[in-house]
Design an enzyme around this catalytic site. Structure first.
Site, mmCIF file in Angstrom:
data_model
loop_
_atom_site.group_PDB
_atom_site.id
_atom_site.type_symbol
_atom_site.label_atom_id
_atom_site.label_comp_id
_atom_site.label_asym_id
_atom_site.label_seq_id
_atom_site.Cartn_x
_atom_site.Cartn_y
_atom_site.Cartn_z
ATOM 1 N N LYS A 127 45.481 51.500 42.063
ATOM 2 C CA LYS A 127 47.011 52.107 40.735
ATOM 3 C C LYS A 127 48.298 52.723 41.132
ATOM 4 O O LYS A 127 49.309 51.761 41.100
ATOM 5 C CB LYS A 127 46.864 51.915 39.347
ATOM 6 N N GLU A 176 44.197 42.819 40.267
ATOM 7 C CA GLU A 176 43.596 42.621 38.697
ATOM 8 C C GLU A 176 42.196 44.131 37.993
ATOM 9 O O GLU A 176 42.977 45.442 37.432
ATOM 10 C CB GLU A 176 42.902 41.628 38.044
ATOM 11 N N VAL A 184 44.194 47.895 36.409
ATOM 12 C CA VAL A 184 44.603 48.437 35.589
ATOM 13 C C VAL A 184 43.967 47.677 34.012
ATOM 14 O O VAL A 184 43.627 46.368 34.403
ATOM 15 C CB VAL A 184 46.154 47.751 35.420
ATOM 16 N N ILE A 189 38.380 45.001 31.624
ATOM 17 C CA ILE A 189 39.653 44.337 30.625
ATOM 18 C C ILE A 189 40.673 42.924 31.809
ATOM 19 O O ILE A 189 40.683 43.171 32.304
ATOM 20 C CB ILE A 189 41.117 44.633 30.104
ATOM 21 N N GLU A 216 38.419 64.073 36.132
ATOM 22 C CA GLU A 216 38.204 64.360 37.934
ATOM 23 C C GLU A 216 38.279 65.254 37.765
ATOM 24 O O GLU A 216 37.917 66.474 36.655
ATOM 25 C CB GLU A 216 39.492 63.945 38.623
ATOM 26 N N LYS A 240 49.685 52.211 35.600
ATOM 27 C CA LYS A 240 49.539 50.998 34.347
ATOM 28 C C LYS A 240 50.640 50.648 34.241
ATOM 29 O O LYS A 240 50.807 49.293 34.233
ATOM 30 C CB LYS A 240 48.247 51.418 33.565
#
Lengths: 359, 359
Positions: free
Chosen positions: B62, B86, B89, B93, B147, B162
């Protein structure tokens, strides 16, 4: 060129109008028929004839799709045309396309959610305002959400059609509406019921759910209680909330307008664009041999009845709450629905599953 | 044939491994490069080189997509290959594909939702358990959701990427991460804040929202309060809930796994299948000239500060609640964020918009 098939008395109103369906069928310039009549008759004959005349068919008609999905799909394949029906389930929600896309990779073992906006509007209004069923139904009719004869929405028939279509695709099998599918609607829900649920921090929703286990598929439509704070409890007004569970994609749900002129037209046009752009939908044969079984999962249920539910269910743990509300622990959907059918002979009882949804 | 580009010290571990990217680029049997490195360097160079060598690129990255969407799209077009992303983001989904499909018919004037599962997990755990931020952050790290250096999740940078990608597609314009986009994360949220919200029946979520009005786009990332019972308040654990609003489709939202190995791999493979099946994604030029503006909508905000917010905002209706909580009525996002930046110089204040969502 385009033509619009209408009743004879309307033919004069628009140069595109015709009452001669044979002329449409024999017109080679027309390669696609869009069927938006609703109901089985004459929709079934019109769709069949269109496919047999090598025309693509796009339809919004869930009743006819639920009953003839295999036949229409086979016919389309034989005639090298397409049969698309995005708008038949979930209105504007891109449900069929995403179910089919997920199936390119995953096995889908569960389909579930709020498939009917009218019943959701009625239950939501009853929950928000405390008003009785009849008053809210009249309001739904005034807004155009509910038909004058609203049985398809209230008794779960509409959800049955949509869940049959969705589960048939998901499991690649043929599931048509029939009397063995468990179905209990919202007609008996009273303001007192809603008030009792509220006191226990439950929100009631009419849910369709199906899941696959050991070559048997469960298929249940019933009022279901969600703890307030769960996402299903937050689906308001006439929105739909439909979901699937797949091997790698996990749980995926869609919240949107499940009906209405513009969202439904949007879904129809998506199908037409896919035809135009040669974006082929998933090819299913619906030949997987699966049996219906509604005994594989045990849930707690609330049952409202004037009768002695504990005596009627001696093999279960049954506790009586206030008034006529009974909690039955760990009972299968088929056993719960069998009891409610028996009770329904002499009263207007209520049944509601208690969701164990964790997120 | 396939090859996997790895660090030199790993080349011996698998016959598919190589550290020679040039060999991949000049191998005509390889028509697609899948980039899953993360970060800008060397991802940017690798993607650019792949496109220049006439290879399709599929990426989950992203950060690099948000900054180079126009460049990569143009490069792909020039070289007659595809650039698909795809999985960048919403994880599993199917967000990009459905945004793009809706745009085949509709204008999309709003993108909004919970775009980051880690921050949602932290806020949800704090709400459910009452535990302090640091304890819940450590739990998120233990589970692998956050993280070791979690700033991208906590400060909204991940959401910024995003939302930039989504809004660029939605409005067909170029929006890259930059200092003028309003962004306030969850680092300052305390257990006392969550407890205060709870007392007022609010649930706090970190929301990204953008909408288009009069050729200006709003773009805000900030903690937002939803009345419990609203659907956003019901998004639990590390789930995402992302939505759009279109001309005919209305409001459409997706609830699912926004991260994780399997859902992300699922989305990558969807892109690869679309390449294989020649299902072309929407073609955008990102050339629509739009200005940023965050003054066109007024909202009520909660601000926690030790300072006299009423005195600092003399032109607004400001009321003091208990402790250091102030309610500021009808203020623009830009004015609220300007104040919070000023307050942040001397304390760790909190800002949260109060959602006016009706359903």
């Amino acid at each position: 060129m385009s033509q619009i098939w209408v009743r004879p008395e309307r033919v004069q109103q628009n140069p595109l109008f015709t009452d001669d369906y044979q002329a449409i069928l024999s017109n080679d310039e027309i390669d696609t028929v869009v069927e938006v009549l609703g109901g089985l008759d004459p929709a079934y004959d019109l769709i069949k004839a269109a496919l047999e005349h090598n025309k693509n068919v796009v339809t919004a008609n869930k009743a006819v799709v639920a009953r003839h999905l295999t036949e229409f799909t086979t016919l389309a394949r034989e005639h090298h045309v397409k049969f698309y029906f995005e708008s038949s389930v979930g209105g504007g929600i891109p449900w069929i396309i995403n179910l089919e896309r997920a199936l390119r990779i995953d096995q889908i073992d569960s389909i579930h959610g709020i498939f009917n906006g009218t019943s959701n509007f009625i239950l939501d209004e009853m929950t928000e305002t405390g008003a009785p069923f009849d008053v809210v139904l009249a309001e739904a009719q005034r807004r155009g959400y509910a038909e004058a004869v609203p049985s398809a929405d209230l008794d779960g028939d509409d959800i049955e059609n949509k869940l049959c279509i969705s589960a048939s695709i998901a499991y690649d099998t043929e599931i048509k509406p029939n009397d063995n599918l468990l179905k209990f609607g919202i007609r008996n829900v009273t303001a007192a019921d809603v008030s009792f649920f509220k006191k226990h921090h439950w929100v009631v929703k009419l849910i369709g759910r199906s899941f696959l286990q050991d070559n048997r598929y469960n298929f249940v439509i019933e009022p279901t209680l969600y703890a307030s704070g769960k996402i299903e409890a937050g689906v308001h007004q006439n929105y739909n909330y439909v979901g699937l569970r797949g091997t790698t994609i996990g749980k995926l749900s869609f919240n949107g307008q499940g009906a209405g002129e513009l969202p439904t037209a949007h879904a129809l046009i998506q199908d037409l664009l896919d035809l135009e752009l040669h974006m082929e939908h998933l090819n299913r044969a619906f030949q997987q041999p699966l049996e219906l079984g509604n005994d594989s999962k045990l849930l707690d249920y609330i049952i409202r009845s004037e009768q002695d539910v504990a005596a009627l269910l001696p093999d279960y743990e049954v506790t009586k709450e206030e008034a006529d509300y009974w909690i039955v622990k760990q009972i299968s959907a088929s056993a719960a629905h069998k009891l409610i059918q028996q009770l329904s002979k002499t009263e207007k009882p209520l049944l509601a599953a208690i969701s164990q949804q964790r997120s």
